[in-house]
Enzyme design. Structure first.
Site, PDB file in Angstrom:
ATOM      1  N   ASP A  13       0.808  -1.228   0.000  1.00  0.00           N
ATOM      2  CA  ASP A  13       0.000   0.000   0.000  1.00  0.00           C
ATOM      3  C   ASP A  13       0.837   1.272   0.000  1.00  0.00           C
ATOM      4  O   ASP A  13       0.434   2.303   0.549  1.00  0.00           O
ATOM      5  CB  ASP A  13      -0.979   0.009   1.197  1.00  0.00           C
ATOM      6  CG  ASP A  13      -1.849  -1.217   1.212  1.00  0.00           C
ATOM      7  OD1 ASP A  13      -2.205  -1.705   0.133  1.00  0.00           O
ATOM      8  OD2 ASP A  13      -2.170  -1.709   2.317  1.00  0.00           O
ATOM      9  N   LYS A  16       1.750   2.113  -5.042  1.00  0.00           N
ATOM     10  CA  LYS A  16       2.300   1.530  -6.278  1.00  0.00           C
ATOM     11  C   LYS A  16       1.380   1.792  -7.470  1.00  0.00           C
ATOM     12  O   LYS A  16       1.846   2.094  -8.559  1.00  0.00           O
ATOM     13  CB  LYS A  16       2.483   0.009  -6.107  1.00  0.00           C
ATOM     14  CG  LYS A  16       3.460  -0.369  -5.018  1.00  0.00           C
ATOM     15  CD  LYS A  16       3.552  -1.873  -4.851  1.00  0.00           C
ATOM     16  CE  LYS A  16       2.306  -2.521  -4.281  1.00  0.00           C
ATOM     17  NZ  LYS A  16       1.951  -2.113  -2.906  1.00  0.00           N
ATOM     18  N   GLY A  40      -4.605  -4.420  -3.802  1.00  0.00           N
ATOM     19  CA  GLY A  40      -5.567  -3.365  -4.118  1.00  0.00           C
ATOM     20  C   GLY A  40      -4.760  -2.158  -4.532  1.00  0.00           C
ATOM     21  O   GLY A  40      -4.126  -1.532  -3.686  1.00  0.00           O
ATOM     22  N   HIS A  41      -4.713  -1.876  -5.827  1.00  0.00           N
ATOM     23  CA  HIS A  41      -3.880  -0.780  -6.336  1.00  0.00           C
ATOM     24  C   HIS A  41      -4.786   0.345  -6.824  1.00  0.00           C
ATOM     25  O   HIS A  41      -5.588   0.150  -7.741  1.00  0.00           O
ATOM     26  CB  HIS A  41      -2.975  -1.291  -7.472  1.00  0.00           C
ATOM     27  CG  HIS A  41      -1.980  -2.307  -7.004  1.00  0.00           C
ATOM     28  ND1 HIS A  41      -1.126  -2.974  -7.852  1.00  0.00           N
ATOM     29  CD2 HIS A  41      -1.694  -2.764  -5.760  1.00  0.00           C
ATOM     30  CE1 HIS A  41      -0.363  -3.799  -7.142  1.00  0.00           C
ATOM     31  NE2 HIS A  41      -0.691  -3.691  -5.872  1.00  0.00           N
ATOM     32  N   GLN A 222       1.820  -6.297  -3.142  1.00  0.00           N
ATOM     33  CA  GLN A 222       2.257  -6.372  -1.737  1.00  0.00           C
ATOM     34  C   GLN A 222       3.534  -5.526  -1.574  1.00  0.00           C
ATOM     35  O   GLN A 222       3.698  -4.548  -2.276  1.00  0.00           O
ATOM     36  CB  GLN A 222       2.494  -7.827  -1.288  1.00  0.00           C
ATOM     37  CG  GLN A 222       1.217  -8.633  -1.137  1.00  0.00           C
ATOM     38  CD  GLN A 222       0.598  -9.104  -2.428  1.00  0.00           C
ATOM     39  OE1 GLN A 222       1.221  -9.774  -3.231  1.00  0.00           O
ATOM     40  NE2 GLN A 222      -0.654  -8.767  -2.665  1.00  0.00           N
TER      41      GLN A 222
END
Ligand code: GDP
Ligand code: IMO
Ligand code: MG
Length: 424
Positions: A13, A16, A40-41, A222
């Site tokens: 988080d 990225k 979750g990007h 990650q």
């Protein structure tokens, strides 16, 4: 431009998604090489927010080819949902989304086992997406790959075998009912029909692209401290999120990767269990969590927050061979009177400059801090490095001195535009 890996240098988080979206302009392919829909990007374009879980963040750029590599674990339902979400929002993936036939497939028993293991055995604080159990099957050589999914005969045989074992575990170890072969087989044959058109040998596609001098961006999911080998084991994810994963997770030789960029949050966050030496106490935690909107993009869980920790980021610089750094979320520190940076750890009277691999030692480490004055000014509208308040530049300079690789980009807000280079 060389082929680049962009990855998280902390516990995930780091921003990225935003950074990858910016670099996508300069490349032809964007490739996920590990993890799955535990990621979750977030990409924000003119107040429009997209959260990508499985599809590379580059998909928002219309002409780029996006690849889900062999190192990724694919939940077909999550993939189809994400394709559907993008289509609804005007982004067509057909013809430019490719899925490796060697990627492993997540089944409902993986998700169930993930949940049960979390509830009844050791709690890691996973996303409960079935990631760990799916990678466990891959390594145990009993997993089902995307190519198997497309072959009804092979799928039948492998699913029957797997269910025999999984249903026995569900029943005997956890005391819950198992899954029906007929239902799962029929559900997954339907998925196979829908995803078939995306599936190919992505290793050949990528190596051909390299021969043709196309540029590739490898999108890490990650973060380094969540890497199964180099992170805070066992409080990690089940894949190699570090730069080496880009090679094994796609079938590209390491000699074809030219640069590694580490994304670093101006402070630290972590979701889930595990040691976190610079974690804030209650008041500051709540303040930074609200200001930084630190709630999981996948699970919505509140993220744990803490000061910037140069020991863990230096570990990341080493294990990834990071060449350049992007610092995100500097604006979140705007209101603070003073800001701490952890430069070393102390444990039982001994000072550690290197990240201790022994989890018990890490859990007991006291951070050694340096304190810098805050800048107490809004930075969200700043458009160049020289326009940053002096104390913000001091803070960045100190981070760069501690880490060594050059800071090339600074982010002061979630929008694409709230980014500037350090040199400009
Ligand atoms: P990722 O998993 O590394 O892609 O990061 P996430 O998307 O899970 O979390 C990063 C969050 O911070 C997202 O909500 C982004 O929109 C947001 N973000 C990214 N860069 C900045 C920044 O410089 N400032 C602020 N305030 N938010 C940012
Ligand atoms: P992005 O790509 C932050 C964490 C989980 C848990 C551990 C294991 O958005 O940075 P898993 O479901 O992978 O078995 O969970 O890893 N985790 C993440 N934390 N960002 C992520 O992804 C994460 N993906 C997994 O919270 O602690
Ligand atoms: Mg995220």
């Amino acid at each position: 431009m060389a082929n680049i890996v962009i990855l998280g240098a902390q516990w995930g988080d780091e921003g990225k998604g935003k950074v990858i979206d910016i670099f996508t302009r300069k490349v032809d392919f964007v490739v996920r090489y590990q993890g799955g829909n535990n990621a979750g990007h977030t990409v924000v374009i003119d107040n429009d927010e997209f959260i990508l879980h499985l599809i590379p963040s580059g998909i928002l750029h219309k002409r780029k080819i996006c690849i889900i590599g062999n190192g990724v674990v694919v939940d077909p339902k999550a993939l189809l949902d994400e394709i559907g979400m993008l289509k609804k929002r005007g982004i067509d993936v057909d013809g430019r989304l490719l899925v490796s036939e060697n990627a492993h497939v997540i089944f409902p028993y993986h998700r169930r086992l993930d949940e049960l293991k979390e509830a009844k055995r050791r709690k890691i604080g996973t996303t409960k997406k079935g990631i760990g159990p799916c990678y466990a099957d891959k390594v145990a050589r009993s997993g089902i790959r995307v190519a198997d999914l497309l072959d009804p005969v092979v799928l039948k045989e492998k699913l029957l075998n797997n269910l025999e074992e999984k249903n026995a575990i569900l029943d005997k170890i956890y005391g819950v009912s198992g899954f029906s072969f007929e239902e799962l087989y029929s559900e997954y044959l339907d998925y196979a029909k829908e995803i078939r058109k995306y599936v190919c040998n992505t290793t050949v596609v990528l190596n051909d692209a390299i021969k043709k001098k196309k540029r590739i961006l490898f999108e890490g999911a990650q973060g380094t401290l969540l890497d199964v080998d180099h992170g805070t084991y066992p409080f990690v994810t089940s894949s190699n999120s570090t730069a080496g994963g880009a090679s094994t997770g796609t079938g590209i030789g390491p000699t074809k990767i030219g640069k590694v960029i580490g994304v670093v949050k101006a402070y630290t966050t972590r979701v889930g269990e595990g040691p976190f030496p610079t974690e804030f106490t209650k008041d500051l935690m709540e303040r930074i969590r609200q200001k930084g909107k630190e709630f999981g993009a996948t699970t919505g869980r509140p993220r744990r927050c803490g000061w910037f920790d140069s020991v863990i980021v230096n570990h990341s610089v080493m294990v990834n061979g990071i060449d350049e750094i992007v610092v995100t979320k500097l604006d979140v520190l705007d209101d603070l009177d003073s800001i701490k940076i952890c430069t070393a750890y102390k444990f039982e009277g001994k000072t550690y400059n290197e990240f201790p691999t022994n989890g018990r030692v890490l859990a007991g480490c006291e951070p050694v801090y340096e304190e810098l004055p805050g800048w107490k000014e809004d930075t969200t509208k700043v458009i160049s490095y020289l326009k940053l308040p002096g104390n913000a530049r001091n803070y960045l300079r100190r981070i760069q001195n501690l880490l060594k690789p050059r800071i090339v980009l600074i982010s002061v807000g979630c929008d694409r535009k709230q980014t500037f280079s350090k040199d400009a």
